[in-house]
Write an enzyme that holds these catalytic residues in place. Sequence first.
Site, mmCIF file in Angstrom:
data_model
loop_
_atom_site.group_PDB
_atom_site.id
_atom_site.type_symbol
_atom_site.label_atom_id
_atom_site.label_comp_id
_atom_site.label_asym_id
_atom_site.label_seq_id
_atom_site.Cartn_x
_atom_site.Cartn_y
_atom_site.Cartn_z
ATOM 1 N N LEU A 1 0.850 -1.200 0.000
ATOM 2 C CA LEU A 1 0.000 0.000 0.000
ATOM 3 C C LEU A 1 0.879 1.240 0.000
ATOM 4 O O LEU A 1 1.804 1.335 0.812
ATOM 5 C CB LEU A 1 -0.882 0.062 1.251
ATOM 6 C CG LEU A 1 -2.056 -0.897 1.402
ATOM 7 C CD1 LEU A 1 -2.702 -0.658 2.756
ATOM 8 C CD2 LEU A 1 -3.069 -0.692 0.287
ATOM 9 N N HIS A 2 0.579 2.187 -0.878
ATOM 10 C CA HIS A 2 1.331 3.439 -0.823
ATOM 11 C C HIS A 2 0.586 4.631 -1.417
ATOM 12 O O HIS A 2 0.969 5.771 -1.204
ATOM 13 C CB HIS A 2 2.667 3.293 -1.567
ATOM 14 C CG HIS A 2 2.530 3.283 -3.059
ATOM 15 N ND1 HIS A 2 2.074 2.195 -3.749
ATOM 16 C CD2 HIS A 2 2.766 4.244 -3.980
ATOM 17 C CE1 HIS A 2 2.057 2.463 -5.042
ATOM 18 N NE2 HIS A 2 2.457 3.706 -5.208
ATOM 19 N N ARG A 3 -0.491 4.408 -2.176
ATOM 20 C CA ARG A 3 -1.148 5.522 -2.867
ATOM 21 C C ARG A 3 -1.850 6.437 -1.872
ATOM 22 O O ARG A 3 -2.513 5.973 -0.940
ATOM 23 C CB ARG A 3 -2.130 5.011 -3.912
ATOM 24 C CG ARG A 3 -1.432 4.352 -5.079
ATOM 25 C CD ARG A 3 -2.341 4.091 -6.261
ATOM 26 N NE ARG A 3 -1.565 3.489 -7.334
ATOM 27 C CZ ARG A 3 -0.906 4.173 -8.260
ATOM 28 N NH1 ARG A 3 -0.969 5.490 -8.245
ATOM 29 N NH2 ARG A 3 -0.202 3.559 -9.185
ATOM 30 N N ASP B 1 -2.020 -1.673 -4.347
ATOM 31 C CA ASP B 1 -2.479 -0.518 -5.111
ATOM 32 C C ASP B 1 -1.392 -0.046 -6.079
ATOM 33 O O ASP B 1 -1.453 1.049 -6.622
ATOM 34 C CB ASP B 1 -2.927 0.627 -4.187
ATOM 35 C CG ASP B 1 -1.837 1.101 -3.234
ATOM 36 O OD1 ASP B 1 -0.667 0.720 -3.399
ATOM 37 O OD2 ASP B 1 -2.165 1.881 -2.311
#
Length: 389
Positions: free
Chosen positions: A209-211, A288
């Site tokens: 996850l990073h967005r 993501d």
Amino acid sequence: MIKQIHLIVGARPNFMKMAPLYKVLKEQGDRYTPALIHTGQHYDEKMSKLFFEDLGMPEPDAYLHVGSGTHGQQTARIIERYEEYILSGNRPDLVIVAGDVNSTIACALVAKKLHIPVAHLEAGLRSFDERMPEEINRVLTDRISDLLLTPSEDGDANLLKEGVPAEKIHLVGNIMIDSLVEHRIKADGSELMSELGISENEPYVLVTLHRPSNVDEVSGLEMLLSAFNEIGKQIRIVFPMHPRTSKNIERLGLSSKLAEIPNLIITEPIGYLDFMKLQMNAKFILTDSGGIQEESTFFGVPCLTLRENTERPITITQGTNLLVPLDSKSIVQYSMKILRGEVKKGTIPKYWDGETAERVVKVLDEWFSSTGYKLRATSYEGLIDERRD
């Protein structure tokens, strides 16, 4: 005449795209001299240096040290520093940018305004969602590039619909697959799984996850952690945590919620080979990321993408990827289907075969030959005066 080629890297996905192209261009020493220009957009040692080492890339020929900031700040610093680098006596015959990060559009703009041709590697991808900064970057980069090197046939179709001349468009395939093919055996020897206490046959789900849309607001991040809590009751979860995600979990007061997730293994950011090992052996992936959608398709691993849309629809129409509605119930339901054996079967798209870099070089050979390319005679002083006007 040997052509000087600048290969722009700034974020980790760029490294996997440029490493195979750098290697193949370097082998053509009678025609090309490649130079790696690292903007420093991703500057964390664990998230950048490890990737350079794993991919066998040399030290960059130039490092611009732009660091973090808002999109405007970061893009502006890249423009300023890359222009300064070129005008200090480092003018190339061609600039190759990749993907959709800020380094991509910034360096393309610099080159174009200095009358240097630009090639966009991974051109033509579209999410059709202008709320995504990456969509703006990729559309504008395609608009000003002289060569559009597409990874899949949908990229060609998108560009043609936008009125791009067909002679600019070249289907070369997915260059990230070149890196997977080259390093797959080496990655298989990674000992990370045993270090994490995971046996070779033990099922686990890999999470990334990073967005900003997922990790910057408490509602979205809390929803995802709730879904992981339910999934963790059925299968082990391996979560290499992005620094942005880690900081936001603490900032938003969600550390205790994270600690409640059963069967959760959290790691710091890991290198390319270790991460490839985790991908190859995962039961499925929750992500993501854009690139992971492609890599999971190549490996034949089910992927559930935690986004409203994707610029890589071929991973859905042909590959193993599925878009999942962004609510906890749906994420859990889709995950349980996979655990019950209801797995989507996919195929590998055309030219995702490990030979994209060779096709790119063939395109460059033909392009330089057919255009009778010559460096513009415009002086650096003239360009500086032109900029002031």
